[in-house]
Design an enzyme around this catalytic site. Structure first.
Site, PDB file in Angstrom:
ATOM      1  N   HIS A 205      38.450   7.356 -60.515  1.00 35.29           N
ATOM      2  CA  HIS A 205      38.808   8.683 -60.012  1.00 35.29           C
ATOM      3  C   HIS A 205      40.184   8.725 -59.363  1.00 35.29           C
ATOM      4  O   HIS A 205      40.666   9.759 -58.976  1.00 35.29           O
ATOM      5  CB  HIS A 205      37.773   9.156 -58.986  1.00 35.29           C
TER       6      HIS A 205
HETATM    7  C1  UD1 Z   1      38.817  12.287 -52.487  1.00 33.81           C
HETATM    8  C2  UD1 Z   1      39.635  11.388 -51.558  1.00 33.81           C
HETATM    9  C3  UD1 Z   1      39.620   9.967 -52.104  1.00 33.81           C
HETATM   10  C4  UD1 Z   1      38.198   9.475 -52.295  1.00 33.81           C
HETATM   11  C5  UD1 Z   1      37.494  10.446 -53.222  1.00 33.81           C
HETATM   12  C6  UD1 Z   1      36.069  10.050 -53.496  1.00 33.81           C
HETATM   13  C7  UD1 Z   1      41.539  12.454 -50.430  1.00 33.81           C
HETATM   14  C8  UD1 Z   1      43.012  12.542 -50.385  1.00 33.81           C
HETATM   15  N1  UD1 Z   1      41.032  11.800 -51.498  1.00 33.81           N
HETATM   16  O1  UD1 Z   1      39.480  12.321 -53.732  1.00 33.81           O
HETATM   17  O2  UD1 Z   1      40.243   9.117 -51.170  1.00 33.81           O
HETATM   18  O3  UD1 Z   1      38.210   8.180 -52.856  1.00 33.81           O
HETATM   19  O4  UD1 Z   1      37.517  11.745 -52.608  1.00 33.81           O
HETATM   20  O5  UD1 Z   1      35.501  10.900 -54.422  1.00 33.81           O
HETATM   21  O6  UD1 Z   1      40.890  12.952 -49.554  1.00 33.81           O
HETATM   22  N2  UD1 Z   1      35.959  18.554 -57.084  1.00 33.81           N
HETATM   23  C9  UD1 Z   1      34.826  19.113 -57.613  1.00 33.81           C
HETATM   24  N3  UD1 Z   1      33.689  19.058 -56.865  1.00 33.81           N
HETATM   25  C10 UD1 Z   1      33.647  18.502 -55.632  1.00 33.81           C
HETATM   26  C11 UD1 Z   1      34.817  17.942 -55.106  1.00 33.81           C
HETATM   27  C12 UD1 Z   1      35.959  17.970 -55.850  1.00 33.81           C
HETATM   28  O7  UD1 Z   1      34.808  19.631 -58.724  1.00 33.81           O
HETATM   29  O8  UD1 Z   1      32.580  18.500 -55.003  1.00 33.81           O
HETATM   30  C13 UD1 Z   1      37.192  18.572 -57.865  1.00 33.81           C
HETATM   31  C14 UD1 Z   1      38.257  19.371 -57.150  1.00 33.81           C
HETATM   32  O9  UD1 Z   1      38.293  20.655 -57.634  1.00 33.81           O
HETATM   33  C15 UD1 Z   1      39.526  18.638 -57.440  1.00 33.81           C
HETATM   34  C16 UD1 Z   1      39.083  17.226 -57.768  1.00 33.81           C
HETATM   35  O10 UD1 Z   1      37.680  17.239 -57.930  1.00 33.81           O
HETATM   36  O11 UD1 Z   1      40.155  19.146 -58.573  1.00 33.81           O
HETATM   37  C17 UD1 Z   1      39.499  16.263 -56.691  1.00 33.81           C
HETATM   38  O12 UD1 Z   1      38.871  16.553 -55.434  1.00 33.81           O
HETATM   39  P1  UD1 Z   1      39.570  16.177 -54.038  1.00 33.81           P
HETATM   40  O13 UD1 Z   1      38.622  16.383 -52.916  1.00 33.81           O
HETATM   41  O14 UD1 Z   1      40.896  16.847 -53.939  1.00 33.81           O
HETATM   42  O15 UD1 Z   1      39.924  14.654 -54.135  1.00 33.81           O
HETATM   43  P2  UD1 Z   1      39.177  13.447 -54.823  1.00 33.81           P
HETATM   44  O16 UD1 Z   1      39.920  13.080 -56.039  1.00 33.81           O
HETATM   45  O17 UD1 Z   1      37.706  13.648 -54.933  1.00 33.81           O
END
Ligand code: UD1
Length: 366
Positions: A205
């Site tokens: 991820h």
């Molecule tokens: C975040 C953390 C990362 C951690 C990871 C575990 C930061 C900077 N990054 O990254 O350190 O290792 O979580 O998963 O805080 N999304 C969904 N559903 C959700 C959550 C997110 O669809 O429940 C999508 C969002 O729309 C976004 C992408 O996933 O496009 C990334 O989500 P985001 O919370 O920004 O960061 P992660 O990559 O999950």
């Protein structure tokens, strides 16, 4: 005494659960509240963990959701400040390195609320990772820094953090692993996914991998190279799923590649425990595999958790898949290193954290 425990994203839940339970068990008079920022909001990235970890529903849910780093961090700050002003906690506890960690940490520090950081001191020395910025800044403003491995002690010392703020308490995430391993043993996930044979567990991820189209060439070579001998199980993170769609890459046709939604804690623990090896870019999984003695191949150029490589079963492969293949070949040829469990990863870290907070609070108020 009132404490707010902050959670926001998937890796926070298992770190905070053990501290919550330690307060409930050993200091039942302390008023402990849980605040979920809503950084992760899908049921499979968030709510399932409350059930799996036997945690009560959060007292506050900020519902902040996704956004750019600035938008997400700022929205969490705006909402969390309201909670702090209303609740007036004595201590705020944050964990790990996600945007919720620094956002809530900043709010607490500026309101002069004591701030504790669980999993302090880890450094990848790579400021291209948003998590590294979050770690450094959170440690800078924390009053109590709870460290999981010895590298953390050295890093904090080198950054000039006063010694009296630093506590080597061990690994809270491993506490949860130890607590829930018996339950994981009863998980039916393998039957559900139809796995009877040797399998390799995959998770990716990290933006530096999954936002890069090239990465999926290596990924597909990996599947092709080993799928005569192994099944692969790949729970897909939302970020990775979105990127696969954006790049128009279809990985659903490999017969030995089992794709699933993100899994809950108990099912995932079972899958790690029974896997032949894990190939990942996660932070926490490097530690979980080390505890369980399962070989882990980490597709990253650096790790903030060097103990997993020095003492544990983790290999830092870099991002060149040829290196990954060499390491996996070695593991297949029975040359996997035999790891040990790092110091203080003994299931008692949460209790140590709770005890220190109580002592500090009492000293401060006497
Ligand atoms: C975040 C953390 C990362 C951690 C990871 C575990 C930061 C900077 N990054 O990254 O350190 O290792 O979580 O998963 O805080 N999304 C969904 N559903 C959700 C959550 C997110 O669809 O429940 C999508 C969002 O729309 C976004 C992408 O996933 O496009 C990334 O989500 P985001 O919370 O920004 O960061 P992660 O990559 O999950």
């Amino acid at each position: 005494m009132k404490i707010i425990l902050v959670v926001g994203a998937r890796p926070n839940f298992m770190k905070v659960a053990t501290v919550y339970k330690a307060f409930k068990k050993n200091y039942p008079l302390v008023n402990v509240k849980i605040c979920h920022t809503g950084q992760h909001y899908d049921a499979k990235m968030s709510h399932i963990f409350f059930n799996d970890l036997e945690m009560p529903q959060p007292d506050f849910y900020l519902g902040v959701g996704s956004g750019s780093h600035a938008v997400q961090t700022a929205n969490i700050m705006i909402e969390f400040e309201k909670v702090c002003l209303e609740e007036k906690p004595d201590v705020v506890l944050v964990s790990g390195d996600v945007n919720s960690t620094i956002a809530c940490g900043l709010v607490a520090a500026k309101l002069q609320i004591k701030l504790g950081h669980i999993e302090s001191g880890l450094r990848s020395f790579d400021r291209k990772m948003p998590e590294e910025i979050n770690r450094i800044l959170t440690d800078c403003i924390s009053d109590y820094l709870f460290v999981t491995e010895k590298s953390g002690l050295e890093n904090l010392k080198n950054e000039g953090i006063p010694q009296e703020k630093i506590f080597f308490t061990g690994n809270c995430m491993i506490d949860s692993l130890i607590d829930f391993l018996p339950k994981a043993q009863n998980s039916e996930i393998k039957q559900k996914l139809g796995i009877n044979e040797k399998y390799i567990l995959l998770t990716f991820h990290r933006p530096s991998n999954v936002d890069n189209r090239e990465f999926y060439n290596g990924f597909q070579k990996l599947i092709q190279r080993y799928s005569n001998n192994f099944k692969f199980v790949f729970p897909i993170h939302p970020r990775t799923r979105k990127n696969l769609e954006t790049f128009g890459i279809n990985i659903s046709n490999y017969p030995n590649l089992i794709l699933t939604e993100p899994l809950g804690y108990i099912d995932f623990l079972r899958l790690i425990k029974d896997s032949f090896c894990v190939i990942t870019d996660s932070g926490g999984i490097q530690e979980e595999t080390t505890y369980l003695g399962i070989p882990c191949v980490t597709i990253r150029e650096n790790t903030e958790r060097p103990i997993t490589v020095e003492v544990g079963t983790n290999y830092l492969a870099g991002t060149d898949f040829n290196n990954v293949f060499n390491i996996v070949d070695d593991i297949i040829n029975n040359n996997a290193k035999k790891g040990k469990i790092p110091f203080l990863w003994d299931g008692k870290a949460g209790e140590r954290v709770a005890k220190i907070i109580i002592e500090k609070f009492n000293n401060h108020n006497n």
